[in-house]
Design an enzyme around this catalytic site. Structure first.
Site, PDB file in Angstrom:
ATOM      1  N   ASP A 182       0.900  -1.144   0.000  1.00 53.93           N
ATOM      2  CA  ASP A 182       0.000   0.000   0.000  1.00 53.93           C
ATOM      3  C   ASP A 182       0.938   1.193   0.000  1.00 53.93           C
ATOM      4  OD1 ASP A 182      -1.437   2.280   0.955  1.00 53.93           O
ATOM      5  OD2 ASP A 182      -3.047   0.923   1.500  1.00 53.93           O
ATOM      6  N   HIS A 183       1.031   1.903  -1.107  1.00 58.69           N
ATOM      7  CA  HIS A 183       2.124   2.873  -1.215  1.00 58.69           C
ATOM      8  C   HIS A 183       1.995   4.013  -0.197  1.00 58.69           C
ATOM      9  CE1 HIS A 183      -0.522   5.346  -3.774  1.00 58.69           C
ATOM     10  NE2 HIS A 183       0.300   6.330  -3.543  1.00 58.69           N
ATOM     11  N   HIS A 245      -5.740   3.028   1.390  1.00 59.02           N
ATOM     12  CA  HIS A 245      -4.884   4.120   1.876  1.00 59.02           C
ATOM     13  C   HIS A 245      -5.458   4.837   3.106  1.00 59.02           C
ATOM     14  CE1 HIS A 245      -3.071   3.248  -1.857  1.00 59.02           C
ATOM     15  NE2 HIS A 245      -3.716   4.110  -2.618  1.00 59.02           N
TER      16      HIS A 245
HETATM   17  C1  BG6 Z   1      -3.654   5.213  -6.095  1.00 52.50           C
HETATM   18  C2  BG6 Z   1      -5.026   5.368  -6.689  1.00 52.50           C
HETATM   19  O1  BG6 Z   1      -3.593   4.063  -5.291  1.00 52.50           O
HETATM   20  O2  BG6 Z   1      -3.361   6.354  -5.297  1.00 52.50           O
HETATM   21  C3  BG6 Z   1      -5.113   6.639  -7.517  1.00 52.50           C
HETATM   22  O3  BG6 Z   1      -5.310   4.248  -7.508  1.00 52.50           O
HETATM   23  C4  BG6 Z   1      -4.679   7.831  -6.698  1.00 52.50           C
HETATM   24  O4  BG6 Z   1      -6.416   6.846  -8.017  1.00 52.50           O
HETATM   25  C5  BG6 Z   1      -3.348   7.567  -6.017  1.00 52.50           C
HETATM   26  O5  BG6 Z   1      -4.573   8.931  -7.586  1.00 52.50           O
HETATM   27  C6  BG6 Z   1      -3.015   8.679  -5.052  1.00 52.50           C
HETATM   28  O6  BG6 Z   1      -1.714   8.506  -4.597  1.00 52.50           O
HETATM   29  P1  BG6 Z   1      -0.865   9.748  -4.123  1.00 52.50           P
HETATM   30  O7  BG6 Z   1       0.416   9.144  -3.660  1.00 52.50           O
HETATM   31  O8  BG6 Z   1      -0.707  10.662  -5.315  1.00 52.50           O
HETATM   32  O9  BG6 Z   1      -1.647  10.409  -3.040  1.00 52.50           O
END
Ligand code: BG6
Length: 507
Positions: A182-183, A245
């Site tokens: 989960d990034h 997230h």
């Molecule tokens: C991804 C989603 O996991 O996270 C995207 O699939 C979203 O829709 C993105 O734009 C948001 O990530 P960050 O790091 O830009 O907040």
């Protein structure tokens, strides 16, 4: 800092966007910082046939394009020399025998001792097949060198499919071998939630229902769905952002202190949070969850399409591009404290933050506006303008005793010479080190689905649950205020700069 063991990273879906934009730039950055072992190699895998040279060329261009800074030419040359490519039909079990031979060759050449990471950057429907075929070819076996499987989100489409995915993956790999990315957990500021909470003495005593009136988590993006209409229209923002997230961020805000800082102890605590979220019942979904979809508008003088007019979106789509929800965590620490979370596309700005709202003081001594807005707030800004802001009252200089709200802030940007690694850098390095603290465990994934699933079911089964429109470039449907009104509070409308708020902010 510990350096990971020698290994080969195999990337399935190597011709895709994630590999180009995130994975290769992250691996190169680790290499350039000398955080990778000298003996390591990357094997790209996808359906299309390329030679090693053509693939190296593509990766060189990708790193130049997506690294953010001009890479050092020598380092880049050394890095791409460790990259290989092989075309693979992921469905064909026989192809994995050939793959196994190729990996052994690379393993011998780079002395990587049979340590392999299988990174699945493919469409999710392929995960189970790839895992099964890797298992069939004996490539899961950790006896001669460790084997780790990295899986990208989405982990399932709903509770049932997530359970099936977990079951099937666990038939091929042990839970300890599976790293679910989960990034958000790779973001420096999300990790700081743990350090901020558990390395300071002063906040933790206040971090409970005695002092906190409510908690707010916002994740807004100014972009729309770009060219991802096909995926997004069948997903929606609840699956795309909240199930993973945002709930992970809630987990870090709400968890109990772990007894130690390791994968087991930390993840044991976050799962307790997910399991304590009070399930929606009766009319809760109607009253506590609100969905919206952006409509055509003009942003900064430019016309912007409505969601239903975006490419690959069904004309009458009811997929949500905005969601706001209220829920409770039923445990000793948080009983009775509402958590409000919201996420949306095409909002006025890009911002992710958590706000801890403290209870108002029991007795008003000084002249001050009566609204609860004047209670103390702690704002933890995840992105952009990363930092922490505490809002408190002080005496307005001059006659009388009037209270003025002021800010005390910390900004990451003020830390001199401190490199903030990108999320994928941190996570890839942790995986190579065998540290799964920032990866999601199967039980946590399922617990989050268990909370979200009834909402998805209600939305798809009950037409009377409205999808509210909101003009692109605004803070979502006006109705989302309703969720908070009953508690006599309002959303914070954050701006690009941490210290600014207000319904209208600099765009
Ligand atoms: C991804 C989603 O996991 O996270 C995207 O699939 C979203 O829709 C993105 O734009 C948001 O990530 P960050 O790091 O830009 O907040």
């Amino acid at each position: 800092m510990a350096q990971p063991a020698k290994c080969v990273v195999l990337i399935f879906g190597a011709s895709g966007d994630l590999t180009k934009r995130k994975l290769m730039p992250a691996l190169f950055s680790l290499f350039a910082q000398r955080l990778l072992p000298d003996d390591f190699a990357i094997l790209g895998l996808s359906r299309t046939a390329f030679s090693d040279e053509v693939f190296r060329d593509r990766i060189t261009k990708a790193i130049r394009g997506f690294s953010g800074t001009e890479p050092d030419q020598q380092k880049l040359t050394d890095f791409v020399a460790r990259i290989y490519y092989q075309a693979l039909d992921t469905q064909d079990p026989k192809a994995y025998e050939q793959l196994s031979r190729r990996i052994s060759e690379i393993d011998r050449q780079h002395s990587t001792n049979g340590n392999y990471i299988f990174y699945l950057s493919t469409p999710p429907f392929m995960y189970e097949t790839i895992a099964r075929n890797l298992h069939g070819a004996g490539l899961h076996d950790s006896q001669n060198g460790w084997k780790r499987l990295v899986v990208e989100k989405p982990f399932g489409y709903d509770l049932e499919s997530a359970q099936k995915l977990n079951r099937n993956l666990l038939e091929c790999f042990e839970e300890e071998q599976i790293y679910r990315i989960d990034h958000y957990l790779g973001k420096e500021t999300v990790q700081n939630l743990l350090v901020f909470r558990f390395s300071n003495e002063i906040f933790e005593p206040l971090w409970n229902s005695n002092y906190v009136s409510h908690v707010e988590v916002t994740s807004a993006e100014h972009i729309g769905i770009e060219d991802r209409g096909k995926y997004f229209d069948s997903a929606g923002i609840l699956r795309d952002m909240v199930q993973n997230h945002l709930l992970q961020v809630v987990g870090m805000i709400a968890m109990e202190p772990p007894h130690a800082f390791n994968a087991r102890a930390v993840r044991n605590e976050t799962i307790k949070v997910f399991e304590s979220i009070k399930p929606y019942s009766g009319d809760d979904i109607r009253n506590h969850v609100l969905r919206g979809q952006y409509t055509a508008s003009t942003i900064r003088g430019e016309p912007v399409l409505g969601y239903r007019d975006e490419k690959d979106v069904a004309p009458g789509s009811r997929t949500e591009t905005f969601v706001a929800m209220k829920f409770y965590i039923q445990n000793w620490r948080w009983g009775g404290v509402p958590f409000f979370i919201r996420s949306g596309k095409r909002m006025p700005t890009r911002v992710t933050e958590a706000v801890i709202h403290f209870k108002p003081k029991p007795h008003q001594l000084f002249e001050q506006s009566k609204s609860l807005r004047d209670a103390n707030k702690l704002i933890i800004r995840i992105q952009p303008d990363e930092g922490i802001l505490l809002k408190f009252g002080m005496k307005q200089p001059g006659a009388g005793f009037t209270v003025k709200k002021v800010n005390m802030d910390f900004r990451y940007a003020d830390l001199a010479d401190t490199y903030q690694p990108k999320a994928y850098e941190r996570l890839l390095l942790d995986c190579m080190l065998g540290d799964a603290t920032l990866y999601t465990r199967n039980d946590a994934v399922e617990a989050c689905w268990r909370f979200v699933d009834p909402v998805l079911k209600a939305w798809s089964g009950d037409e009377s649950l409205k999808v509210f429109g909101y003009p692109a470039g605004t803070w979502g449907p006006a109705e989302s205020e309703q969720l908070l009104r009953e508690h006599k509070v309002e959303w914070r409308y954050p701006c690009k700069n941490l210290a600014d708020d207000g319904e209208y902010c600099e765009l």
